[in-house]
Design an enzyme around this catalytic site. Sequence first.
Site, PDB file in Angstrom:
ATOM      1  N   ASP A  63       0.679  -1.352   0.200  1.00  0.00           N
ATOM      2  CA  ASP A  63      -0.012  -0.374   0.081  1.00  0.00           C
ATOM      3  C   ASP A  63       0.947   1.359   0.185  1.00  0.00           C
ATOM      4  O   ASP A  63       0.127   2.430  -0.112  1.00  0.00           O
ATOM      5  CB  ASP A  63      -1.029   0.351   1.264  1.00  0.00           C
ATOM      6  CG  ASP A  63       0.094  -0.392   2.499  1.00  0.00           C
ATOM      7  OD1 ASP A  63       0.716  -0.968   2.632  1.00  0.00           O
ATOM      8  OD2 ASP A  63      -0.502   0.240   3.629  1.00  0.00           O
ATOM      9  N   HIS A  64       2.055   0.961   0.165  1.00  0.00           N
ATOM     10  CA  HIS A  64       2.962   2.228  -0.082  1.00  0.00           C
ATOM     11  C   HIS A  64       3.990   2.167  -1.422  1.00  0.00           C
ATOM     12  O   HIS A  64       4.407   3.377  -1.952  1.00  0.00           O
ATOM     13  CB  HIS A  64       4.121   2.367   1.448  1.00  0.00           C
ATOM     14  CG  HIS A  64       3.018   2.267   2.472  1.00  0.00           C
ATOM     15  ND1 HIS A  64       3.559   3.636   2.955  1.00  0.00           N
ATOM     16  CD2 HIS A  64       2.697   1.487   2.610  1.00  0.00           C
ATOM     17  CE1 HIS A  64       2.493   3.396   4.198  1.00  0.00           C
ATOM     18  NE2 HIS A  64       2.210   2.126   4.106  1.00  0.00           N
TER      19      HIS A  64
END
Length: 313
Positions: A63-64
Amino acid sequence: MRVTFLGTGGAVPTTERGPSALLVAREGERLLFDCGEGTQRQMMRFGTGFSVSHLFVTHLHGDHVLGIPGLIQTWDFNDREEPIAIHAPPGAKRHLQSLVNAGGYRPGYPVNIHEVRPGGVALSGDGYEVRTFETEHRNVRSMGYALVEDDRPGRFDRERAEELGVPVGPAFGRLHSGESVELDDGTVVEPEQVVGDPRPGRTLVYTGDTRPVGGTVEAADRPDLLVHDATFADDWAERARSTGHSTGREAAEIANRAGARRLALTHISSRYAGDPTPILAEAREVFEGEEAFVPDDGQKMEVPYPNDDEGEE
């Protein structure tokens, strides 16, 4: 300095919040912190532009970083020629290179990946540094970043300069920039006679995903904006501990220790995506600075100078 919160959600995106991404525009330069899935679309949606010069990755969770392949290829489709620098924790280079080359892709411009260690300087820019500090997240090496501007010259005392006989014009600028000025009669006026003490620049601290750690406190003295993990409210505090995240209350306590002026609570769990009020309320119970808030995706914020209330630019 303008901050755009491109993605403020946790690991699971929702219709209200995308994965982590923060864009900072400063003096014509754009810096991107984390690049979750869909970041390029968020940049278009919220009008930030694509001309990013540096990308700072806090850690390698999807998610990064899963927005990197798409953004890399979009830059290529837009005929980018200038290099992009990606800064990341130790051990990340091989994995990030795989993302850059996803599907066998080869960008038509230089992509330079730098592993940087906590306690160092990732970037020395024009009038600022991006410093690194170690954070604590689950099963991964993680790192936060502090954008710290240089001190600015002190205030120029025009009335005193005129009293000393300095002619209005370029001599004022030379004195303000630290140069001595010789008058027609041979008198030398020194900068310290007409310029006050140096004034601090602005400071922004971005933690990425983390438990509350002392490194955040030590990263910068009295940051103007602290962007801190606040994934859960107190009702899921044990979950925060086991997964390497923070609650809103814990983020506020760290902000107090750091002397933060403003606190942005991000990485909001999908449990609260529709209503982050519990996280915000608990943070505000303890936060001692000017403002604690949960930004929405697309929210923009100007980061003022520390003495902006005194009429600073």
